[in-house]
Design an enzyme around this catalytic site. Structure first.
Site, short mmCIF file in Angstrom:
data_model
loop_
_atom_site.label_atom_id
_atom_site.label_comp_id
_atom_site.label_asym_id
_atom_site.label_seq_id
_atom_site.Cartn_x
_atom_site.Cartn_y
_atom_site.Cartn_z
N ASP A 253 24.13 -4.51 16.09
CA ASP A 253 23.95 -4.01 14.75
C ASP A 253 24.72 -4.64 13.69
OD1 ASP A 253 22.28 -2.02 16.03
OD2 ASP A 253 23.94 -0.33 15.54
N ARG A 254 24.34 -4.48 12.57
CA ARG A 254 25.28 -5.26 11.47
C ARG A 254 26.48 -4.64 11.30
NH1 ARG A 254 25.57 -3.61 6.20
NH2 ARG A 254 26.25 -5.48 4.72
#
Length: 277
Positions: free
Chosen positions: A142-143
């Site tokens: 995930d970012r």
């Protein structure tokens, strides 16, 4: 040319002569300055679909004097906010030649988009190696999360490593920090995600004041799995703006991919990478 409500601009222009160059064509069509077009090209927001490519797939074009052919199509995806984004550089953990292992900071994307790739792990890794190595993304993170990511540097290594992740032959350990405590010191959450089976094993490591540090291992890799599972049992991760109570300006998501273990498909050796002691 398509203008959107958020100051974004989408431009498509056909090439009518091999004497044309992308910088001038897009500047004329969009009305943007050549400097802005050049920045967009450098950051991966200009794409080229070549007439000789029957599949019609497009690729980023970065050089202002890139060779064009009659019948090619140029695309500009201009969003000044995206192009202005800046992130912390990833840190090299290990260079294995065919692939490298990185500590990805919060905010770095696993992959770029048509609007730009300058904040993606692949492009940042290529920059680190002075663009002398290609980057192939073999798994996602995930970012908003941070931690270990593997980047392959040739197609053979990319295929072999992707196969490992697809077959779940890579052991991944995450560290998460939550407010309060787990319902039990050690537990397994098996709630389905998007109608698909998902299983997370969660263990309490330490408790300090009103916060707990957790170790999480997953048997499946559903999107936002750990974040959803912890939120689902009433223990959202600190800094989670999607599944918790965090808002913009709060601390970053306290979720880190801390350990990776697998048998290297290139050398046959066991590999172990860790960001914790």
């Amino acid at each position: 040319m398509i203008e959107t409500n958020d100051s974004s601009l989408e431009v498509q222009v056909g090439v009518t002569s091999s004497e044309q160059n992308p910088l001038e064509l897009l500047a004329d069509e969009s009305g943007l300055s050549k400097q802005k077009i050049k920045e967009a090209m450098t950051k991966g927001a200009v794409w080229l679909s070549q007439s000789k490519n029957k599949k019609g797939s497009a690729r980023p074009v970065r050089r202002k004097n890139s060779k064009l052919r009659e019948g090619d199509q140029l695309y500009l995806y201009y969003n000044p906010d995206i192009l202005a984004e800046k992130v912390t550089e990833p840190k090299l953990v290990a260079d294995e030649g065919d692939y490298s292992v990185w500590d990805k900071p919060y905010g770095v994307w696993a992959q770029g988009s048509k609007w730009g790739d300058h904040c993606s792990i692949g492009r940042l890794v290529e920059k680190y190696f002075d663009y002398n190595r290609q980057s192939y993304i073999v798994h996602r993170l995930d970012r908003a999360a941070s931690g270990l990511m593997i980047v392959a540097h040739n197609k053979k290594a990319a295929a072999a490593l992707s196969h490992l992740f697809a077959k779940r032959e890579v052991e991944k350990i995450y560290i998460a920090r939550i407010k309060g405590r787990l319902p039990e010191p050690e537990m397994t959450v098996s709630e389905a995600i998007d109608g698909k089976p998902a299983k997370s094993h969660i263990k309490e490591l330490t408790v300090e004041k009103d916060e707990s540090l957790l170790e999480v291992s997953i048997e499946t890799g559903r999107k936002h799995q750990i974040r959803k599972h912890l939120s689902g049992i009433g223990c959202p991760i600190i800094g989670d703006r999607l599944y918790g109570n965090a808002t913009e300006g709060d601390i970053d998501l306290q979720l880190k991919a801390a350990k990776l273990m697998f048998k290297c498909p290139i050398s046959g050796e066991n590999r172990y990478y860790s960001l914790v002691s």
